[in-house]
Write an enzyme that holds these catalytic residues in place. Sequence first.
Site, PDB file in Angstrom:
ATOM      1  CG  HIS A   1      -0.438   0.057   2.517  1.00  9.08           C
ATOM      2  ND1 HIS A   1       0.147  -1.021   3.134  1.00  9.08           N
ATOM      3  CD2 HIS A   1      -0.380   1.085   3.403  1.00  9.08           C
ATOM      4  CE1 HIS A   1       0.547  -0.679   4.338  1.00  9.08           C
ATOM      5  NE2 HIS A   1       0.249   0.601   4.526  1.00  9.08           N
TER       6      HIS A   1
ATOM      7  CB  CYS B   1     -33.090   0.764  -2.905  1.00 12.31           C
ATOM      8  SG  CYS B   1     -33.118   2.561  -3.055  1.00 12.31           S
TER       9      CYS B   1
END
Length: 179
Positions: A72, A157
């Site tokens: 990272h 949704c």
Amino acid sequence: MTKTILLAVSGSISAYKAADLTNQLSKFGYDVHVLMTKAATDFITPLTLQVLSKNPVHLDVMKEQDSKIINHIELAKQADLFILAPASANTIAHLAHGFADNMVTATALALPLATPKLFAPAMNTKMYDNPLTQRNIETLKEIGYREIEPRSSLLACGDIGRGALADLDTILEVVQSIL
């Protein structure tokens, strides 16, 4: 010189659009490295993004491919641009509060201050408009992130409202204007 983009994908139904975004960025000649949260892998497979980016997909901050390299940290050093798309409410909150508990947030925290940072929220309207989410978005803006605002649309949704991931053309325009 080829520009390196870190494309961070978080858990949102819009994660499937990361495939097209990865493909388009690669076609423009950018070196795309994909980072994913665990939740993102529930919506789209890392293999899809690996094939399109032609680079390994980074999933786990604790798994290093080379013991001499802290993944990272190295990715953050190489980045010409960091973009979180889609940016879930959860990942926005983690970034705004400095959590480094996954590959996306740990890499984001390791980015040099001068690296341009973008985020494109994608979530339910009520989640996006929630004062806590709005406070987290403002925190990110205060520390140098640029928001690519969501669209109003029919959401997965079934609700209608602001929260749909920005059009890919809009995201690509912002990326190209920066790089």
